[in-house]
Design a protein around this motif. Structure first.
Motif, PDB file in Angstrom:
ATOM      1  N   ASP A 188     -11.108  -0.488  -2.496  1.00  0.00           N
ATOM      2  CA  ASP A 188      -9.734  -0.409  -2.007  1.00  0.00           C
ATOM      3  C   ASP A 188      -8.865   0.190  -3.112  1.00  0.00           C
ATOM      4  OD1 ASP A 188      -7.201  -0.715  -0.995  1.00  0.00           O
ATOM      5  OD2 ASP A 188      -7.493  -2.782  -0.328  1.00  0.00           O
TER       6      ASP A 188
ATOM      7  N   ARG B  89       0.829  -1.206   0.000  1.00  0.00           N
ATOM      8  CA  ARG B  89       0.000   0.000   0.000  1.00  0.00           C
ATOM      9  C   ARG B  89       0.868   1.262   0.000  1.00  0.00           C
ATOM     10  NH1 ARG B  89      -5.058  -1.670   0.819  1.00  0.00           N
ATOM     11  NH2 ARG B  89      -5.955   0.266   1.619  1.00  0.00           N
TER      12      ARG B  89
ATOM     13  N   GLU C 149      -9.359  -1.678   3.381  1.00  0.00           N
ATOM     14  CA  GLU C 149      -8.345  -2.625   2.922  1.00  0.00           C
ATOM     15  C   GLU C 149      -9.018  -3.960   2.644  1.00  0.00           C
ATOM     16  OE1 GLU C 149      -4.196  -4.748   4.357  1.00  0.00           O
ATOM     17  OE2 GLU C 149      -4.836  -2.857   5.278  1.00  0.00           O
TER      18      GLU C 149
ATOM     19  N   LEU D 239      -6.082   1.738  -3.125  1.00  0.00           N
ATOM     20  CA  LEU D 239      -4.640   1.486  -3.095  1.00  0.00           C
ATOM     21  C   LEU D 239      -4.311   0.109  -3.675  1.00  0.00           C
ATOM     22  CD1 LEU D 239      -3.585   3.041   0.322  1.00  0.00           C
ATOM     23  CD2 LEU D 239      -3.828   4.110  -1.931  1.00  0.00           C
ATOM     24  N   TRP D 240      -5.176  -0.872  -3.399  1.00  0.00           N
ATOM     25  CA  TRP D 240      -4.939  -2.183  -3.996  1.00  0.00           C
ATOM     26  C   TRP D 240      -5.215  -2.158  -5.501  1.00  0.00           C
ATOM     27  CZ3 TRP D 240      -2.133  -6.058  -2.646  1.00  0.00           C
ATOM     28  CH2 TRP D 240      -2.210  -7.243  -3.378  1.00  0.00           C
TER      29      TRP D 240
END
Length: 448
Positions: free
Chosen positions: A94, A19, A44, A96-97
Motif C-alpha cells: 500500500d 490517501r 488499501e 499511499l499508506w
C-alpha cells in the motif's frame, strides 16, 4: 503481513482523505495529475490501530523497469503496509499508506504518546532501524508511482507529467550567539572533552590529547562571533541567499538559570547593530526567521511574543521558524506554531545524526488527525547540521566531505527539497568549521 482491500480502479470508489493527502503532498512529481496516481492498482491495507515499536520494516523489490529508482533494487517500507498474497510484494504494498506513514512520523508519534517527546534525539529510539532515515524513501516512492502511471498509460513520464522538479537545498543559520558567552564556552568544551574520552577508549591517545588541548583552548580563548558579513560574502560568491533564524527572547541576566545556560544571551530589542545588520541582509535577499526559546516548543503565547518582538525590532513580518535545540513534539509544537502565526517550520530533523527524519526531502503540510486534513503550516526537513560532522562524530576532513556529498547526492537524486544548518558562530576561528561550509557551498553550486 496485513490484510487488504484490493481496488483495481479508483474511478468509482471514494478515496479516504489520508490517501488523497499522500498524493497531493507529492504533487510536484505529477503536476496536477493526481487522478492518474489514484487510479493505480494499489491495494488499501487495513492498518492496525496500534503501532508496533520499534517499527518492523522490510525492503520491497521493485520491478525491473524501476530498479534505477530504488536503492539496490528495493525500497524500505513498514512491514504492515504489505498485504498477504502470492504476487510480487510491490503489487501488494500500500504505497499511499507508506507515504502517509513516513510523512507524519506515525511510529514516532506512537512512541511519543507512550514515552513523551524525544526532542529530536534519535538515540532515544533504541532498537530502531536507522535505515529509515538514510534515504528519502518517500521521494523515491513518488518517482516509482510516476513511472508506473506512465507505463499504465503507455506514454513517457515526460509526456504525461512534464519535467521532474528541480532539487533545492535551503541554507540556514541558527544564530545562537553573537559573542562568546560562558554558556557557549562550557557547551563546546564539553563536546571536545567527550570526543577526547571517546578517542582514548578507542586507543587513539594522540587524538585524545589533541582534543583535550582543543577543549582547554576553547574554554579560555577569546574570539569574535560576529560572522554575518563573512557568511553573506561567501554566499554571494556562489550566488546563494540563505535563512537566518534569530532569537526573539528577552536576553540579558534577569532570567532563570536554565534560560541563561541554554538560550542565547542577546536581545534583538536592545541591540541596534544587530537590527541594522539583519535589516540590511533582508533588503539584499536573505530571509529572517525566528529561533524560539528553549522552553517555547509547546507554548504558542511565548512563541507569538518572541515573533512580535523580532518583527517590531526589524519592521517586517516574520513567518518562518526553527525551534532552539530542535525541541519538538509531534502533538504540540506545530499546533503552537500555527497559533503563533507561523507558516513554515524547519525543525524536523535530528540533533545527533544527519538523516531524513520522515523519510522525505520535501516541503509539505503535515496531517491534522483531529480534523482529518492537512495543517496550514508547512514543514521543511533539516537533513544535515554542522555539529553532525564535527561534534557528534570524530571525522577527518575527507570523511566530512564524503558525508556532505552523500546527503546532498540523495536530495539531488530524488529531485527533493531540504534544509541544512550551519550555525553563524562556527565560522569563527574558535570552531574552524568555515572550510566545511565552503565545501558545502561548492558542492551545491557544482550540482545546480
Amino acid at each position: 503481513m496485513a490484510s487488504a482491500i484490493y481496488r483495481p480502479t479508483m474511478n468509482f470508489v471514494p478515496v479516504r482523505p489520508e490517501r488523497s493527502y499522500a498524493v497531493k503532498a507529492l504533487e510536484r512529481y505529477w503536476q496536477n495529475r493526481e487522478s492518474l496516481i489514484l487510479r493505480l492498482p494499489i491495494p488499501e491495507v487495513l492498518y492496525p490501530d496500534i503501532e508496533q515499536l520499534p517499527p518492523p520494516v522490510e525492503f520491497v523489490e521493485l520491478p525491473n523497469w524501476a530498479t534505477d529508482i530504488a536503492v539496490e533494487g528495493s525500497l524500505l517500507v513498514p512491514k504492515q503496509a504489505i498485504a498477504e498474497g502470492e504476487t510480487p510484494p510491490w503489487t501488494r504494498t500500500d504505497w499511499l499508506w507508506v507515504i502517509f506513514w513516513y510523512l507524519n512520523g506515525l511510529a514516532e508519534q506512537s512512541f511519543e504518546r507512550q514515552h513523551g517527546p524525544i526532542h529530536s534525539y534519535s538515540f532515544q529510539l533504541k532498537g530502531w532501524d536507522s535505515r529509515l532515515w538514510s534515504r528519502a524513501w518517500v521521494n523515491r516512492i513518488a518517482l516509482f508511482l510516476r513511472r508506473w502511471a506512465a507505463r499504465e498509460q503507455g506514454v513517457s513520464e515526460q509526456a504525461l507529467f512534464g519535467s521532474l522538479p528541480k532539487a533545492e537545498i535551503i541554507l540556514t543559520h541558527d544564530v545562537d550567539a553573537i559573542a562568546k558567552t560562558l554558556a557557549i564556552r562550557f557547551k563546546q568544551t564539553a563536546f571536545h572533552s567527550f570526543n577526547a574520552v571517546r578517542s582514548l577508549l578507542r586507543g587513539q591517545i594522540g587524538s585524545s590529547l589533541s582534543k583535550l588541548a582543543n577543549a582547554a583552548k576553547f574554554l579560555f580563548s577569546q574570539d569574535n562571533y560576529w560572522c554575518f558579513d563573512r557568511i553573506t560574502a561567501l554566499e554571494k560568491t556562489h550566488g546563494f541567499r540563505s535563512h537566518f533564524n534569530i532569537y526573539g527572547g528577552p536576553g540579558g541576566w534577569q532570567r532563570t538559570f536554565q534560560e541563561l545556560l541554554l538560550d542565547p544571551a542577546y536581545s534583538i530589542a536592545t541591540h541596534p547593530k544587530l537590527k541594522q545588520q539583519l535589516q540590511k541582509m533582508s533588503a539584499e535577499g536573505w530571509t529572517i526567521g525566528l529561533h524560539q526559546s528553549f522552553n517555547a516548543w509547546a507554548d504558542a503565547e511565548q512563541m507569538q511574543g518572541e515573533r512580535q518582538r523580532l518583527e517590531k525590532a526589524l519592521g517586517f513580518p516574520v513567518t518562518s521558524c526553527r525551534q532552539h535545540w530542535l525541541r519538538f513534539s509531534w502533538e504540540q509544537t506545530w499546533q503552537a506554531q500555527q497559533k503563533a502565526g507561523f507558516a513554515l517550520d524547519s525543525t524536523l530533523g535530528f540533533n545527533d545524526r544527519p538523516g531524513f527524519r520522515t523519510g522525505v526531502a520535501l516541503q509539505y503540510h503535515p496531517w491534522c488527525f483531529k480534523s482529518r486534513r492537512e495543517q496550514n503550516l508547512q514543514v521543511l526537513p533539516m537533513v544535515l547540521m554542522d555539529s553532525h560532522l564535527y561534534d557528534y562524530r570524530n571525522l577527518s576532513d575527507s570523511e566530512r566531505n564524503t558525508q556532505i556529498a552523500y546527503w546532498l547526492d540523495e536530495i539531488y537524486a530524488v529531485h527533493g527539497t531540504a534544509s541544512v544548518i550551519w550555525h553563524q558562530r562556527v565560522m569563527s576561528n574558535d570552531y574552524g568549521w568555515a572550510t566545511g561550509y565552503e565545501t558545502l557551498l561548492s558542492t551545491i553550486e557544482a550540482k545546480s
